[in-house]
Design a protein around this motif. Sequence first.
Motif, mmCIF file in Angstrom:
data_model
loop_
_atom_site.group_PDB
_atom_site.id
_atom_site.type_symbol
_atom_site.label_atom_id
_atom_site.label_comp_id
_atom_site.label_asym_id
_atom_site.label_seq_id
_atom_site.Cartn_x
_atom_site.Cartn_y
_atom_site.Cartn_z
ATOM 1 N N GLU A 23 0.844 -1.214 0.059
ATOM 2 C CA GLU A 23 -0.030 -0.035 0.024
ATOM 3 C C GLU A 23 0.925 1.266 0.113
ATOM 4 O O GLU A 23 0.438 2.128 -0.745
ATOM 5 C CB GLU A 23 -0.857 -0.017 1.153
ATOM 6 N N ALA A 27 1.119 4.122 -3.053
ATOM 7 C CA ALA A 27 0.704 5.390 -2.872
ATOM 8 C C ALA A 27 1.749 6.319 -2.827
ATOM 9 O O ALA A 27 1.393 7.578 -2.743
ATOM 10 C CB ALA A 27 0.176 5.456 -1.484
ATOM 11 N N ARG A 56 -4.272 11.310 -3.412
ATOM 12 C CA ARG A 56 -4.758 9.945 -3.942
ATOM 13 C C ARG A 56 -3.458 9.230 -4.536
ATOM 14 O O ARG A 56 -2.593 9.901 -4.981
ATOM 15 C CB ARG A 56 -5.808 10.122 -5.092
ATOM 16 N N PRO A 57 -3.635 8.059 -4.430
ATOM 17 C CA PRO A 57 -2.140 7.317 -5.065
ATOM 18 C C PRO A 57 -2.190 7.647 -6.724
ATOM 19 O O PRO A 57 -3.168 7.826 -7.615
ATOM 20 C CB PRO A 57 -2.579 5.933 -5.123
ATOM 21 N N ASP A 60 -3.542 4.999 -8.893
ATOM 22 C CA ASP A 60 -4.949 5.117 -9.261
ATOM 23 C C ASP A 60 -5.289 6.241 -10.306
ATOM 24 O O ASP A 60 -6.265 5.769 -11.193
ATOM 25 C CB ASP A 60 -5.680 5.479 -7.934
ATOM 26 N N ARG A 63 -4.631 4.489 -13.715
ATOM 27 C CA ARG A 63 -5.699 3.425 -13.971
ATOM 28 C C ARG A 63 -7.125 4.198 -14.266
ATOM 29 O O ARG A 63 -7.793 3.778 -15.380
ATOM 30 C CB ARG A 63 -5.842 2.664 -12.810
ATOM 31 N N GLU A 64 -7.599 5.179 -13.941
ATOM 32 C CA GLU A 64 -8.906 5.901 -13.986
ATOM 33 C C GLU A 64 -8.852 6.530 -15.299
ATOM 34 O O GLU A 64 -9.739 6.318 -16.157
ATOM 35 C CB GLU A 64 -8.978 6.957 -12.986
ATOM 36 N N GLU A 70 -2.994 -2.556 -16.990
ATOM 37 C CA GLU A 70 -2.340 -3.192 -15.690
ATOM 38 C C GLU A 70 -1.140 -3.807 -15.893
ATOM 39 O O GLU A 70 -0.279 -3.533 -15.130
ATOM 40 C CB GLU A 70 -3.519 -3.922 -15.135
#
Length: 88
Positions: A23, A27, A56-57, A60, A63-64, A70
């Motif tokens: 994690e 991040a 926010r990471p 992420d 990806r968004e 991935e």
Amino acid sequence: MGVAILAEHCVRGITANRARLAETVAAATGLVTALGPALGYETACALALEAHHTGRPALDLVRERELLTEAELRELTSPAALTGRPAL
């Protein structure tokens, strides 16, 4: 003597919390540096800045926005890619 006491009472038995470490790494805003060659300097900088300001990471955000797959993210952020050494 002091080192032995430290080892006995503070070091022996310590284990890594792999989930928490994953994690923390995911991040880390600095991880965007590894994405620079694939995304370009300006995009990587913009992502790092947004991640820093929003908390926010950055991964992420990638990806968004579907900037990388991935599989590409895994490859670019793998320990081997980040260190230049094969994974253990």
